[in-house]
Design an enzyme around this catalytic site. Sequence first.
Site, PDB file in Angstrom:
ATOM      1  N   ASP A 164      20.169  14.252  48.692  1.00 12.77           N
ATOM      2  CA  ASP A 164      20.163  12.870  49.164  1.00 12.77           C
ATOM      3  C   ASP A 164      18.706  12.447  49.335  1.00 12.77           C
ATOM      4  O   ASP A 164      17.800  13.143  48.890  1.00 12.77           O
ATOM      5  CB  ASP A 164      20.930  12.749  50.482  1.00 12.77           C
ATOM      6  CG  ASP A 164      20.114  13.288  51.636  1.00 12.77           C
ATOM      7  OD1 ASP A 164      19.386  14.276  51.429  1.00 12.77           O
ATOM      8  OD2 ASP A 164      20.173  12.705  52.734  1.00 12.77           O
ATOM      9  N   TYR A 187      26.447  13.703  45.756  1.00 13.58           N
ATOM     10  CA  TYR A 187      25.964  14.102  47.083  1.00 13.58           C
ATOM     11  C   TYR A 187      27.121  14.341  48.044  1.00 13.58           C
ATOM     12  O   TYR A 187      27.202  15.379  48.706  1.00 13.58           O
ATOM     13  CB  TYR A 187      25.009  13.060  47.688  1.00 13.58           C
ATOM     14  CG  TYR A 187      24.916  13.283  49.178  1.00 13.58           C
ATOM     15  CD1 TYR A 187      24.147  14.324  49.670  1.00 13.58           C
ATOM     16  CD2 TYR A 187      25.688  12.528  50.065  1.00 13.58           C
ATOM     17  CE1 TYR A 187      24.114  14.611  51.032  1.00 13.58           C
ATOM     18  CE2 TYR A 187      25.665  12.805  51.426  1.00 13.58           C
ATOM     19  CZ  TYR A 187      24.879  13.836  51.900  1.00 13.58           C
ATOM     20  OH  TYR A 187      24.864  14.118  53.230  1.00 13.58           O
ATOM     21  N   CYS A 190       6.874  22.052  61.354  1.00 13.87           N
ATOM     22  CA  CYS A 190       7.761  22.374  60.230  1.00 13.87           C
ATOM     23  C   CYS A 190       7.781  23.869  59.905  1.00 13.87           C
ATOM     24  O   CYS A 190       6.729  24.494  59.741  1.00 13.87           O
ATOM     25  CB  CYS A 190       7.347  21.584  58.988  1.00 13.87           C
ATOM     26  SG  CYS A 190       8.445  21.852  57.588  1.00 13.87           S
ATOM     27  N   CYS A 248      10.202  15.856  58.369  1.00 13.74           N
ATOM     28  CA  CYS A 248       9.684  15.450  57.050  1.00 13.74           C
ATOM     29  C   CYS A 248      10.090  14.005  56.776  1.00 13.74           C
ATOM     30  O   CYS A 248      10.746  13.688  55.785  1.00 13.74           O
ATOM     31  CB  CYS A 248      10.228  16.387  55.973  1.00 13.74           C
ATOM     32  SG  CYS A 248       9.280  16.374  54.431  1.00 13.74           S
ATOM     33  N   CYS A 289       4.217  24.803  51.985  1.00 19.20           N
ATOM     34  CA  CYS A 289       4.484  23.445  51.501  1.00 19.20           C
ATOM     35  C   CYS A 289       3.361  22.978  50.596  1.00 19.20           C
ATOM     36  O   CYS A 289       2.185  22.931  51.006  1.00 19.20           O
ATOM     37  CB  CYS A 289       4.641  22.481  52.680  1.00 19.20           C
ATOM     38  SG  CYS A 289       4.873  20.757  52.174  1.00 19.20           S
ATOM     39  N   GLU A 293      30.710  10.765  56.079  1.00 15.46           N
ATOM     40  CA  GLU A 293      29.854  10.773  54.895  1.00 15.46           C
ATOM     41  C   GLU A 293      29.889   9.436  54.159  1.00 15.46           C
ATOM     42  O   GLU A 293      28.861   8.970  53.663  1.00 15.46           O
ATOM     43  CB  GLU A 293      30.250  11.905  53.951  1.00 15.46           C
ATOM     44  CG  GLU A 293      29.839  13.282  54.438  1.00 15.46           C
ATOM     45  CD  GLU A 293      28.346  13.398  54.721  1.00 15.46           C
ATOM     46  OE1 GLU A 293      27.545  12.666  54.104  1.00 15.46           O
ATOM     47  OE2 GLU A 293      27.973  14.226  55.573  1.00 15.46           O
TER      48      GLU A 293
END
Length: 349
Positions: free
Chosen positions: A150, A132, A214, A204, A220, A49
């Site tokens: 994020d 995050y 998707c 995306c 959406c 991370e």
Amino acid sequence: MTYKNIGNSPIPFAPNEFAKRVINWQRQHGRHDLPWQQYNQPYHVLVSELMLQQTQVSTVIPYFHNWIVKFPDFNTLASAQEDQVLNAWQGLGYYSRARNLHRAAQFVVAQYNGQLPDSPELLREVPGVGPYTAGAITAFAFNKPAAIVDGNVKRLFARYFGIEGDLSSTQLNRKLWQLAERYTPNHNNRAYAQGLLDLGATLCKPRQPKCEECPLQKTCNAFATHRVDTLPTAKKKKQIPTKQGYFLYSLTAAGVLLEQRPSDGIWPRLWSFPELKQASHEFTEHGSFKHVFSHYRLNALVYNASSENKAERLHHTALKRVAVEDLDQVGLPAPIRKYLDTQLQRLDK
DNA sequence: AATTCGTGGCG
DNA sequence: TCGCCAAGAAT
């Protein structure tokens, strides 16, 4: 939540349905072969991370492998020398992260006997762990519920919920985190969080998103209102300045003349060619290079510092020669390493 | 709130 | 060549 009334704005899935679709999609189409996923252990998740902050997966992968070999666990990393840590990080950029990770290991060993806590609140106290990363560790290392926001999530949410405006503003940031909290499932958050990131990275995307594939397309907002290409709202970019840099180059049988840079500023604690504050007529030109940082361009002029005494005199910080075979004991900035490699290759021929 | 932190790839 | 941008954090 208010929705801009453009075209036919769909009603979003309820959180449970939203999460279910993300999780199912992740299990079928998401990424399952990322190196750190083969561990899912707190140490490996923390390392990955921090490396992944503002850095693409493909860039991180070789660094992660090398890192785990050199520093396999918290104790090894905690007791490592800083130069070794920076050497393993060299070329990856944002070098504060390396020192944060080093301090994080020392913190976890001293504070928690080598066991990372499993809540975002406690994780936030670990050096280098922000909002995050705290959520990501909670999700990936412990599979417990915690929100993550994020760049991927911001973009996906901005499109899915039809959110306009500067996503970096305090107001929208708060809104995004509230949405992220509301949509975080109580179970299987590891797959859900990974699903959000995978959707953002593979479908995306910023450009040329693959809306046909998707699992969220039906509801959406951006897709329904034909705003996929205009959301998230582009923020105005300010142009970056160009700075001049002056460096000294000296390679002898004893090694390369280097200085350790200060703890603040660019390339903190890394070893670089000694830098002059201004141009000098005391040296001849050896070469030059250009480099682009996130916040300025560097045009560098490299002087021939055959006279080490002259170099010392123009410098307050300590200089030292590093033998070529000892270069893997220190961290070099990417453009310095490139410049040096070019010179060394020339000598080999 | 606005800056300062790297680097490489891609269109 | 050039701008964009990537699993953000610290100050």
